[in-house]
Design an enzyme around this catalytic site. Structure first.
Site, short mmCIF file in Angstrom:
data_model
loop_
_atom_site.label_atom_id
_atom_site.label_comp_id
_atom_site.label_asym_id
_atom_site.label_seq_id
_atom_site.Cartn_x
_atom_site.Cartn_y
_atom_site.Cartn_z
N ALA A 122 0.83 -1.21 0.00
CA ALA A 122 0.00 0.00 0.00
C ALA A 122 0.86 1.25 0.00
O ALA A 122 1.36 1.68 1.05
CB ALA A 122 -0.95 -0.02 1.20
N GLU A 125 -1.71 7.01 -2.96
CA GLU A 125 -2.79 7.70 -2.26
C GLU A 125 -3.59 8.55 -3.24
O GLU A 125 -3.11 8.86 -4.34
CB GLU A 125 -2.22 8.57 -1.13
CG GLU A 125 -1.50 7.75 -0.08
CD GLU A 125 -1.10 8.58 1.14
OE1 GLU A 125 -1.40 9.80 1.16
OE2 GLU A 125 -0.49 8.00 2.06
N SER A 128 -1.55 11.50 -4.24
CA SER A 128 -0.15 11.27 -4.62
C SER A 128 -0.03 9.96 -5.37
O SER A 128 0.16 8.90 -4.78
CB SER A 128 0.75 11.25 -3.38
OG SER A 128 0.33 10.27 -2.46
N THR A 156 -3.58 -3.03 -5.36
CA THR A 156 -3.85 -4.37 -5.86
C THR A 156 -3.91 -5.35 -4.70
O THR A 156 -3.05 -5.33 -3.81
CB THR A 156 -2.76 -4.80 -6.85
OG1 THR A 156 -2.72 -3.85 -7.92
CG2 THR A 156 -3.05 -6.19 -7.42
N ASP A 238 11.95 -0.21 -8.17
CA ASP A 238 12.83 -0.76 -9.20
C ASP A 238 12.48 -2.23 -9.48
O ASP A 238 12.36 -2.65 -10.64
CB ASP A 238 14.29 -0.68 -8.76
CG ASP A 238 14.85 0.73 -8.84
OD1 ASP A 238 14.27 1.57 -9.55
OD2 ASP A 238 15.88 1.00 -8.17
N GLU A 240 9.67 -3.75 -8.78
CA GLU A 240 8.32 -3.83 -9.35
C GLU A 240 8.36 -3.62 -10.86
O GLU A 240 7.77 -4.38 -11.63
CB GLU A 240 7.41 -2.80 -8.70
CG GLU A 240 6.00 -2.78 -9.29
CD GLU A 240 5.13 -1.67 -8.73
OE1 GLU A 240 3.90 -1.80 -8.79
OE2 GLU A 240 5.68 -0.67 -8.24
N GLN A 277 0.52 -10.26 -47.27
CA GLN A 277 1.71 -9.57 -46.78
C GLN A 277 1.41 -8.60 -45.63
O GLN A 277 2.22 -8.45 -44.72
CB GLN A 277 2.40 -8.82 -47.92
CG GLN A 277 3.15 -9.74 -48.88
CD GLN A 277 3.93 -8.97 -49.92
OE1 GLN A 277 3.69 -7.79 -50.15
NE2 GLN A 277 4.88 -9.64 -50.56
#
Length: 380
Positions: A122, A125, A128, A156, A238, A240, A277
């Site tokens: 978590a 926000e 932010s 998530t 990083d 993630e 093509q």
């Protein structure tokens, strides 16, 4: 792709499980916005949930490349399951494995590694998003406790999690550096899921708004030292971004697979459309971009393992490139399938919807370009 036997083993194990048990329920996961807890327990049984955890704490002692490979294989059948896997195994469990004390690891990791408990991370926000350091959630020390007040959004697994890694401001006077990290029990008094978001794609991966109303967290559940959360956050971002590239690669591979099957079978003007093509150009371009994205994603994961210089730049590059490739591949597959591609009778429309999130989550494409340019200018 120069994988170790251990990497090949976990990739193949997840591939078999996904083909046998995830593929048959993928459409239902999306249609019903359903979180398949039983499948997560199956991932726990084969060691996938604890890929970043030492064996001593219930894990399988793997690494970030292994996590990226798992996410790729899951995303070939369900982007939403792969996304929830990443939030659980990489963001939440990975953060605990890196930054928690041995006592904290023994207490929480075994249930997370088995799938008995679901984890969430978590950070974001309402005020932010890209500006993560502008968070307003507060944690005030009160003896042997901290009292958390605030809200998080776009989390998530937030509505399903039993264990959450939560970032909160502990010293406003230190501005961006007065941030700490906490383990929060999903059943804690004052903690609630205020809203589950209804999304365009990645349905079945629950995304929630969370409330913290005087949530009392023991000092023993703080990760690391007080006011040292920014370094943990940046490391987590990083990782993630590097591993999320695996989801994009898996989605792009799935789009190409479905497009190829259809192009070989669909006939117009007396011959398969694969003979035309223009269709061949779409397939060839998708393959080239996918292959480049896979190589970049794997190298970014390896750089995270080595903790080499330039990891932020490379992780952002992998996330940026792979996500945009996934969106193009998904839309290309829809185009090749034509009218059928626009219906839910075929999975390519779901792939296209799922892929778009990859350009937004974990920092938008615009933010990734800003990070890459900043690191280049600074000579990193």
């Amino acid at each position: 792709m120069d994988l170790t036997p251990e990497h090949e083993q976990i990739r193949d194990s997840v591939r078999r499980l996904a083909e046998q048990e995830l593929a048959p329920i993928a459409a239902r996961i999306d249609a019903d916005d359903w979180f398949p807890r039983d499948f997560f327990r199956r991932l726990g049984e084969i060691g996938a949930l604890g890929v970043l955890v030492p064996e001593a704490f219930g894990g399988s002692d793997g690494d970030y490349l292994g996590a990226a490979l798992i996410m790729e294989e899951l995303a070939r059948h369900s982007g939403s399951v792969s996304l929830s896997y990443g939030a659980h195994a990489v963001l939440c469990v990975g953060a605990i494995a890196r930054d928690a004390s041995d006592e904290q690891k023994r207490r929480v990791l075994p249930r997370l590694c088995s799938g008995e408990a679901i984890g969430a991370w978590a950070l974001t926000e309402p005020s932010s998003g890209s500006d993560a350091l502008g968070m307003r959630t507060r944690a005030v020390r009160d003896g042997d406790l901290y009292v958390l007040d605030g809200s998080k959004t776009f989390i998530t697994n937030g509505s399903e999690a039993e264990t959450l890694v939560v970032y909160a401001r502990t010293n406003p006077a230190l501005d961006a550096h007065g941030i700490s990290v906490f383990l929060v029990d999903g059943k804690a008094s004052g903690f609630s899921c205020s809203k589950k978001l209804d999304k365009m794609g990645m349905r079945g991966s629950p995304t929630a708004e969370l409330r913290f109303d005087a949530v009392r967290v023991p000092v023993a559940d703080r990760l690391g030292e007080e006011n040292r959360g920014v370094a943990m956050m940046m490391r987590g971002l990083d990782v993630e971004r590097a591993t999320l590239a695996g989801i994009s690669v898996g989605l792009a591979q799935a789009a190409l697979d479905h497009a190829l099957v259809y192009a070989r079978e669909r006939e117009q003007f007396g011959r398969p459309i694969a003979d035309f093509q223009m269709v061949q150009k779409i397939l060839a371009d998708t393959y080239v971009e996918l292959t480049a994205a896979r190589l970049l994603a794997y190298e970014a994961a390896r750089t995270c393992i080595r903790q080499s210089s330039g990891v932020s730049k490379l992780a952002s590059a992998a996330k940026l490139f792979a996500s945009e490739i996934a969106t193009r591949a998904g839309l290309a597959a829809v185009q090749i399938l034509g009218g059928y591609g626009y219906t839910r009778d075929y999975p390519v429309e779901r792939i296209a919807r799922d892929a778009k999130l990859m350009e937004i989550g974990a920092g938008t494409s615009e933010i990734q370009r800003t990070i890459i340019a900043r690191e280049l200018i600074r000579g990193r």
